[in-house]
Scaffold this active site. Structure first.
Site, mmCIF file in Angstrom:
data_model
loop_
_atom_site.group_PDB
_atom_site.id
_atom_site.type_symbol
_atom_site.label_atom_id
_atom_site.label_comp_id
_atom_site.label_asym_id
_atom_site.label_seq_id
_atom_site.Cartn_x
_atom_site.Cartn_y
_atom_site.Cartn_z
ATOM 1 N N ASN A 80 2.612 -1.269 1.150
ATOM 2 C CA ASN A 80 3.588 -0.719 0.193
ATOM 3 C C ASN A 80 3.755 0.800 0.338
ATOM 4 O O ASN A 80 3.870 1.515 -0.673
ATOM 5 C CB ASN A 80 3.172 -1.061 -1.247
ATOM 6 C CG ASN A 80 3.353 -2.526 -1.569
ATOM 7 O OD1 ASN A 80 3.638 -3.333 -0.690
ATOM 8 N ND2 ASN A 80 3.169 -2.891 -2.820
ATOM 9 N N ARG A 118 -0.237 -14.183 2.916
ATOM 10 C CA ARG A 118 -0.580 -14.927 1.706
ATOM 11 C C ARG A 118 -0.299 -16.410 1.904
ATOM 12 O O ARG A 118 0.245 -16.816 2.933
ATOM 13 C CB ARG A 118 0.211 -14.353 0.527
ATOM 14 C CG ARG A 118 -0.261 -12.967 0.115
ATOM 15 C CD ARG A 118 0.643 -12.332 -0.914
ATOM 16 N NE ARG A 118 1.910 -11.910 -0.342
ATOM 17 C CZ ARG A 118 2.849 -11.229 -1.015
ATOM 18 N NH1 ARG A 118 2.649 -10.906 -2.287
ATOM 19 N NH2 ARG A 118 3.976 -10.880 -0.414
#
Length: 435
Positions: free
Chosen positions: A170, A305
């Site tokens: 991020n 994920r």
């Protein structure tokens, strides 16, 4: 494409994928990425082993230092301060006038940034940087735990209290470094020393975190799982490589960086570029694009994920290609890499379709026909077949987005138009760089 064919394609792309017939629309089960371990390093060729052993030892030693430093800040028996605030916006703007970075407001942000820097030199993600400086004993990071953790979840940290402590995810760390450099450039002399010292500490973090082969993990010191993979997701590796280039130049905001460090950054940039080129996936002898994450030791795409498959990633690949097109005097290999990647993006573009929200949340986001020929791309494409593939939180993989749970359809960008910018840039770039 028939389900059996896609299952075979998925298996060919990554043997870690296991087909399942639990549901008709399920074409595979996502398998977790492997961590970097001493056992895996021991299986490497002799010429590679020593560098990776030193890297792993450096990571483990730095984590111990970071933890011990935090623990030593509080006297015995004193209560630990609450977790710091998370960010709700752009607390570190990089687009203000040069004069603004000399303001009290910018200095306060820089002071908060310095206070949250770990001993290793990095920063966590999604943190408020215009609030209160870190208190003694206060965590370097906020709560980064997923709200959807299930059994054997790929996103479950090995230590819930030590998660994303220093990361490139991020835009973290690189953004803090850029902001500090801007403030330092407006604070000559002693007033800017703390910011310059913090930046240099960040420089050493980026160098320490770089893999022997030139890539970067999502989290360093290493945290295990997909966090140990070479991370193109959110532009992590590309942003680090761009920072290397800018610092190595010694120009503008980075003129204060010592020549010795600039030389080390130039060498690290060379290794970063080599890793990017080596990671470009080849299918049937042809270069394609890149995955969201690549195993650091094998360079193969790996899962992130639960719902993020070991597939080719359109938006991340567009970012890589734009970085390669920004390089001055590109080599023949860079030119060939760009041309192959752009060709893949053109071939996988989806025309006359749009990804829209449903009339109600219960209807869910879905693909519709449209007369507007503004191409979109699936987020993920199966490596072998180059067909879209989608994942759910239960680790099932699908060839149709409508088969996903409502939560994942509404909560994830399964289609995007991010590659369009790369195609636009390429039109001019190709004329200047013929093969």
């Amino acid at each position: 494409m028939k389900i059996k064919t896609l299952v075979l394609a998925l298996a060919m792309a990554n043997p870690m994928l296991v087909a399942t017939s639990a549901r008709a629309a399920t074409v595979g089960i996502n398998q977790p990425a492997e961590a970097i371990t001493a056992e895996r390093i021991a299986a490497l060729p002799d010429k590679e082993r020593a560098a990776w052993q030193a890297y792993l030892a450096r990571s483990q030693a730095q984590e111990k230092i970071d933890r011990a430093s935090l623990a030593a800040e509080l006297p015995a028996g004193q209560a630990t301060p609450p977790l710091p605030e998370k960010s709700h916006g752009n607390d570190m703007p990089l687009d203000r006038s040069a004069a603004w970075y000399g303001s009290a407001e910018a200095r306060h942000v820089a002071d908060v940034i310095v206070s949250f820097q770990t001993p290793g030199g990095g920063w966590s993600k999604n943190m408020r940087r215009n609030g209160t400086p870190r208190l003694p004993g206060q965590s370097y990071t906020g709560n980064n735990l997923s709200a959807y953790l299930g059994e054997n979840d790929f996103d479950a940290p090995r230590d819930r209290s030590w998660n994303y402590v220093s990361t490139l995810d991020n835009d973290a760390t690189i953004t803090e470094m850029r902001f500090l450099a801007r403030v330092a450039s407006q604070a000559p002399g002693k007033d800017g020393d703390a910011y310059r010292q913090s930046f240099i500490k960040g420089v050493n973090y980026v160098l320490a975190a770089q893999f022997p082969n030139g890539g970067w993990p999502q989290v360093w010191p290493l945290e295990g799982g997909y966090h140990d993979a070479i991370t193109f997701n959110d532009g992590a590796a590309v942003h680090a490589a761009q920072m290397l280039s800018e610092v190595a130049s010694g120009k503008g905001d980075y003129a204060f960086v010592p020549a010795e460090l600039r030389a080390r950054f130039a060498e690290a940039q060379t290794r970063a570029l080599a890793n990017i080129l080596a990671s470009q996936v080849v299918v049937n002898g042809k270069r394609t694009v890149w995955g969201q994450q690549h195993d650091a030791l094998t360079l193969k795409p790996v899962a992130g994920r639960n719902f993020e498959p070991p597939a080719l990633a359109s938006a991340e690949s567009a970012g890589v290609l734009m970085y390669l097109m920004s390089l001055p005097n590109p080599s023949k290999e860079v030119v060939e890499s760009v041309r192959a990647g752009i060709a893949w993006l053109k071939a996988t573009a989806i025309h006359n379709k749009a990804w829209v929200a449903g009339a109600t949340r219960e209807e869910g986001r879905h693909v519709v026909d449209t007369n507007q020929d503004s191409p979109i791309w699936a987020r993920y494409y199966d490596v072998a077949s180059a067909r879209p593939v989608f994942g759910d939180r239960d680790k099932t993989l699908h060839d149709k987005v409508d088969e996903l749970s409502l939560e994942r359809r509404n909560g994830y960008a399964w289609y995007n138009n991010g590659a369009q910018r790369a195609l636009q840039l390429y039109a001019e770039w190709a004329r200047a760089h013929p093969l």
